[in-house]
Design an enzyme around this catalytic site. Sequence first.
Site, mmCIF file in Angstrom:
data_model
loop_
_atom_site.group_PDB
_atom_site.id
_atom_site.type_symbol
_atom_site.label_atom_id
_atom_site.label_comp_id
_atom_site.label_asym_id
_atom_site.label_seq_id
_atom_site.Cartn_x
_atom_site.Cartn_y
_atom_site.Cartn_z
ATOM 1 N N HIS A 187 0.749 5.091 0.963
ATOM 2 C CA HIS A 187 -0.113 6.037 1.684
ATOM 3 C C HIS A 187 0.493 7.436 1.704
ATOM 4 O O HIS A 187 1.591 7.638 2.251
ATOM 5 C CB HIS A 187 -0.384 5.573 3.126
ATOM 6 C CG HIS A 187 -1.185 6.587 3.856
ATOM 7 N ND1 HIS A 187 -2.545 6.740 3.645
ATOM 8 C CD2 HIS A 187 -0.811 7.576 4.704
ATOM 9 C CE1 HIS A 187 -2.968 7.770 4.361
ATOM 10 N NE2 HIS A 187 -1.945 8.293 5.009
ATOM 11 N N PHE A 188 -0.221 8.392 1.115
ATOM 12 C CA PHE A 188 0.220 9.792 1.111
ATOM 13 C C PHE A 188 -0.254 10.480 2.390
ATOM 14 O O PHE A 188 -1.455 10.504 2.677
ATOM 15 C CB PHE A 188 -0.375 10.546 -0.093
ATOM 16 C CG PHE A 188 0.304 10.231 -1.390
ATOM 17 C CD1 PHE A 188 0.037 9.048 -2.070
ATOM 18 C CD2 PHE A 188 1.223 11.117 -1.939
ATOM 19 C CE1 PHE A 188 0.675 8.742 -3.263
ATOM 20 C CE2 PHE A 188 1.858 10.832 -3.135
ATOM 21 C CZ PHE A 188 1.596 9.637 -3.798
ATOM 22 N N GLY A 194 -3.056 9.418 9.079
ATOM 23 C CA GLY A 194 -2.288 8.500 8.231
ATOM 24 C C GLY A 194 -1.624 7.415 9.068
ATOM 25 O O GLY A 194 -1.804 6.222 8.832
ATOM 26 N N ARG A 195 -0.875 7.826 10.094
ATOM 27 C CA ARG A 195 -0.172 6.844 10.932
ATOM 28 C C ARG A 195 -1.138 6.133 11.883
ATOM 29 O O ARG A 195 -1.032 4.939 12.123
ATOM 30 C CB ARG A 195 0.913 7.529 11.791
ATOM 31 C CG ARG A 195 2.013 8.182 11.013
ATOM 32 C CD ARG A 195 3.246 8.427 11.875
ATOM 33 N NE ARG A 195 3.005 9.110 13.127
ATOM 34 C CZ ARG A 195 2.787 10.420 13.262
ATOM 35 N NH1 ARG A 195 2.793 11.205 12.198
ATOM 36 N NH2 ARG A 195 2.582 10.971 14.449
ATOM 37 N N GLY A 196 -2.106 6.932 12.426
ATOM 38 C CA GLY A 196 -2.936 6.397 13.508
ATOM 39 C C GLY A 196 -4.151 5.620 13.063
ATOM 40 O O GLY A 196 -4.765 4.924 13.870
ATOM 41 N N LYS A 200 -21.957 11.108 8.659
ATOM 42 C CA LYS A 200 -20.715 11.344 9.404
ATOM 43 C C LYS A 200 -20.367 12.825 9.426
ATOM 44 O O LYS A 200 -20.187 13.438 10.469
ATOM 45 C CB LYS A 200 -19.588 10.509 8.773
ATOM 46 C CG LYS A 200 -18.327 10.471 9.608
ATOM 47 C CD LYS A 200 -17.320 11.512 9.219
ATOM 48 C CE LYS A 200 -16.230 11.672 10.247
ATOM 49 N NZ LYS A 200 -15.109 12.481 9.801
ATOM 50 N N ALA A 255 0.852 -1.196 0.000
ATOM 51 C CA ALA A 255 0.000 0.000 0.000
ATOM 52 C C ALA A 255 0.883 1.240 0.000
ATOM 53 O O ALA A 255 1.881 1.303 0.723
ATOM 54 C CB ALA A 255 -0.877 0.011 1.241
ATOM 55 N N GLY A 275 1.871 11.204 6.157
ATOM 56 C CA GLY A 275 2.269 10.456 7.361
ATOM 57 C C GLY A 275 1.860 11.185 8.623
ATOM 58 O O GLY A 275 2.545 11.108 9.647
HETATM 59 N N1 LIG Z 1 -7.335 13.891 12.707
HETATM 60 C C1 LIG Z 1 -8.568 13.391 12.638
HETATM 61 O O1 LIG Z 1 -9.259 13.234 13.657
HETATM 62 C C2 LIG Z 1 -9.149 13.012 11.298
HETATM 63 C C3 LIG Z 1 -10.157 12.031 11.276
HETATM 64 C C4 LIG Z 1 -10.744 11.681 10.048
HETATM 65 C C5 LIG Z 1 -10.301 12.269 8.897
HETATM 66 N N2 LIG Z 1 -9.309 13.208 8.942
HETATM 67 C C6 LIG Z 1 -8.886 13.794 7.679
HETATM 68 O O2 LIG Z 1 -7.618 13.261 7.331
HETATM 69 C C7 LIG Z 1 -6.875 14.245 6.620
HETATM 70 C C8 LIG Z 1 -5.540 14.475 7.323
HETATM 71 O O3 LIG Z 1 -5.777 14.931 8.638
HETATM 72 P P1 LIG Z 1 -4.710 14.810 9.804
HETATM 73 O O4 LIG Z 1 -5.400 15.189 11.048
HETATM 74 O O5 LIG Z 1 -4.018 13.501 9.731
HETATM 75 O O6 LIG Z 1 -3.693 15.986 9.371
HETATM 76 P P2 LIG Z 1 -2.113 16.064 9.583
HETATM 77 O O7 LIG Z 1 -1.760 17.479 9.334
HETATM 78 O O8 LIG Z 1 -1.733 15.416 10.866
HETATM 79 O O9 LIG Z 1 -1.517 15.164 8.394
HETATM 80 C C9 LIG Z 1 -1.447 15.561 7.057
HETATM 81 C C10 LIG Z 1 -0.127 15.071 6.491
HETATM 82 O O10 LIG Z 1 -0.122 15.304 5.071
HETATM 83 C C11 LIG Z 1 1.198 15.695 4.734
HETATM 84 N N3 LIG Z 1 1.224 16.353 3.440
HETATM 85 C C12 LIG Z 1 0.932 17.646 3.147
HETATM 86 N N4 LIG Z 1 1.144 17.885 1.824
HETATM 87 C C13 LIG Z 1 1.561 16.722 1.286
HETATM 88 C C14 LIG Z 1 1.931 16.326 -0.019
HETATM 89 N N5 LIG Z 1 1.918 17.178 -1.051
HETATM 90 N N6 LIG Z 1 2.322 15.036 -0.228
HETATM 91 C C15 LIG Z 1 2.355 14.151 0.795
HETATM 92 N N7 LIG Z 1 1.995 14.474 2.074
HETATM 93 C C16 LIG Z 1 1.605 15.739 2.312
HETATM 94 C C17 LIG Z 1 1.614 16.600 5.890
HETATM 95 O O11 LIG Z 1 3.016 16.811 5.897
HETATM 96 C C18 LIG Z 1 1.099 15.807 7.069
HETATM 97 O O12 LIG Z 1 2.049 14.882 7.526
HETATM 98 C C19 LIG Z 1 -7.766 15.482 6.536
HETATM 99 O O13 LIG Z 1 -8.519 15.454 5.349
HETATM 100 C C20 LIG Z 1 -8.683 15.298 7.719
HETATM 101 O O14 LIG Z 1 -9.894 15.978 7.568
HETATM 102 C C21 LIG Z 1 -8.713 13.589 10.117
HETATM 103 O O1 LIG Z 2 -10.180 17.274 9.824
HETATM 104 P P1 LIG Z 2 -11.081 18.480 9.636
HETATM 105 O O2 LIG Z 2 -10.325 19.753 9.684
HETATM 106 O O3 LIG Z 2 -11.973 18.340 8.442
HETATM 107 O O4 LIG Z 2 -12.070 18.481 10.900
HETATM 108 C C1 LIG Z 2 -11.555 18.515 12.204
HETATM 109 C C2 LIG Z 2 -12.142 17.389 13.035
HETATM 110 O O5 LIG Z 2 -13.530 17.571 13.154
HETATM 111 C C3 LIG Z 2 -11.874 16.023 12.386
HETATM 112 O O6 LIG Z 2 -10.516 15.820 12.116
HETATM 113 C C4 LIG Z 2 -12.399 14.897 13.275
HETATM 114 O O7 LIG Z 2 -11.530 14.669 14.345
HETATM 115 C C5 LIG Z 2 -12.575 13.630 12.472
HETATM 116 O O8 LIG Z 2 -13.317 13.857 11.319
HETATM 117 C C6 LIG Z 2 -13.181 12.508 13.268
HETATM 118 O O9 LIG Z 2 -13.440 11.448 12.422
#
Ligand SMILES: NC(=O)c1ccc[n+]([C@@H]2O[C@H](COP(=O)([O-])OP(=O)(O)OC[C@H]3O[C@@H](n4cnc5c(N)ncnc54)[C@H](O)[C@@H]3O)[C@@H](O)[C@H]2O)c1
Ligand SMILES: O=P(O)(O)OC[C@@H](O)[C@@H](O)[C@H](O)[C@H](O)CO
Length: 395
Positions: free
Chosen positions: A7-8, A14-16, A213, A5, A10
């Site tokens: 995965h873009f 992505g990690r969690g 959601k 896989a 990290g």
């Molecule tokens: N954190 C949450 O609770 C959660 C839950 C569900 C969905 N999401 C969604 O997941 C996505 C990521 O959220 P997150 O909280 O992990 O953010 P994050 O900022 O922790 O992770 C994003 C990662 O993408 C990398 N990135 C940025 N530009 C890039 C590129 N051009 N190529 C490769 N990697 C690149 C960043 O360096 C960073 O490591 C968002 O769309 C968010 O809405 C987040």
């Molecule tokens: O990631 P966003 O910025 O779209 O929204 C922030 C939070 O609501 C989101 O990351 C939640 O933690 C997540 O969507 C839970 O599944």
Amino acid sequence: MGKKAIHFGGGNIGRGFVAEFLHTAGYEVVFIDVMDNIINELQNTKSYQVTEVSEGGETTKTITNYRAINSKTHEQDVIQEISTADIVTCAVGPNILKFIAPVIAKGIDIRSTPKPLAVIACENAIGATDTLRGHIESHTDSERLKTMGERAQYANSAIDRIVPAQPPNSGLNVRIEKFYEWVVEKSPFGSVGHPDVPAIHWVDHLEPYIERKLFTVNTSHATAAYYGRYAGKKTIAEAMHDSYIRGVVRDVLKETSSLIIDKHEIEAQEQQDYVETIIARISNPYLEDSVERVGRAPLRKLGRKERFIGPAAQLAERGMKYDCLLGSVEMALRFQNVKDDEESAELAKILKENSPADATVQLTGLERTHPLFSSVVKVVDQVQSEAKETGQPRI
Ligand SMILES: NC(=O)c1ccc[n+]([C@@H]2O[C@H](COP(=O)([O-])OP(=O)(O)OC[C@H]3O[C@@H](n4cnc5c(N)ncnc54)[C@H](O)[C@@H]3O)[C@@H](O)[C@H]2O)c1
Ligand SMILES: O=P(O)(O)OC[C@@H](O)[C@@H](O)[C@H](O)[C@H](O)CO
């Protein structure tokens, strides 16, 4: 060769989340990111830990069998990896999809494996994989588009797990909630069959899942964040502990629930149970989730299909109540000039330089003839007037 896989992103989710479940499903995960520190750490360690935190205590899983490539400096390596991979996922943020598309397009283009690549974007956005696909196709030769289906298949997803910003010095380790939901469209894989990832719930129609959601979890989360910040709260749990904010969140969820029940024919009791689960999740005191993380990128969150305007527009079209959602929009408009949040500075600029109607169009993408339009203009006008009186939004 084992399953692979790519995965873009990290970052936290992505990690969690994505990598954890791909790892559990037996995939080698190749992380692609542009941040040197994340890539270096992933390259220099053989494992990291994902710890689920809940009232019941903590459970830790160890993630291994991964590599990492910096796409900024090693684009050709990323292209080669994609050409032989089984699945590509991403969690980079909806606005970044256009930047990762060119390299994915190149990787897909040189594929010669018999099985098409499965592409699944894991972002908080409706139709994120479709958006990514559009960008990939615009970077693919028009002749090659005719046979794209032999090389790649695209499925939209809904992804749900709260991963707060991690405490400093955590390295790659992630603290995360126990709950998760990963729903993906099944039909795009046709007779080839979908990838074997036990954590994924495969469905024929994604819209009810993604709208439920986004318009429950993310609408309530963002409402708590914007009201919470306005009231000086640091975390979402702290905001949800405030009886006024908790009440507002419940009122907003009554509106989005009425849409979900009406539109998707979900049973009222089922939706109510879902709401209670979400309220408990976002109130989880064991997750130190800042109001700034959850409120981040207010321009994106005020978008046409997003967590406030999306449901409010559909409610207005149906002649149903949406005024509590307007309260959330108002609070989102006050999320201005927040440290490290470029969109919050851009929001302040748009509000300063435009008339209420023009700012509404620019911020929300709402059509001027839409039944919701004039109500949003009033809210925009209100926030702009406060800034004129005091030089800043009322905060
Ligand atoms: N954190 C949450 O609770 C959660 C839950 C569900 C969905 N999401 C969604 O997941 C996505 C990521 O959220 P997150 O909280 O992990 O953010 P994050 O900022 O922790 O992770 C994003 C990662 O993408 C990398 N990135 C940025 N530009 C890039 C590129 N051009 N190529 C490769 N990697 C690149 C960043 O360096 C960073 O490591 C968002 O769309 C968010 O809405 C987040
Ligand atoms: O990631 P966003 O910025 O779209 O929204 C922030 C939070 O609501 C989101 O990351 C939640 O933690 C997540 O969507 C839970 O599944």
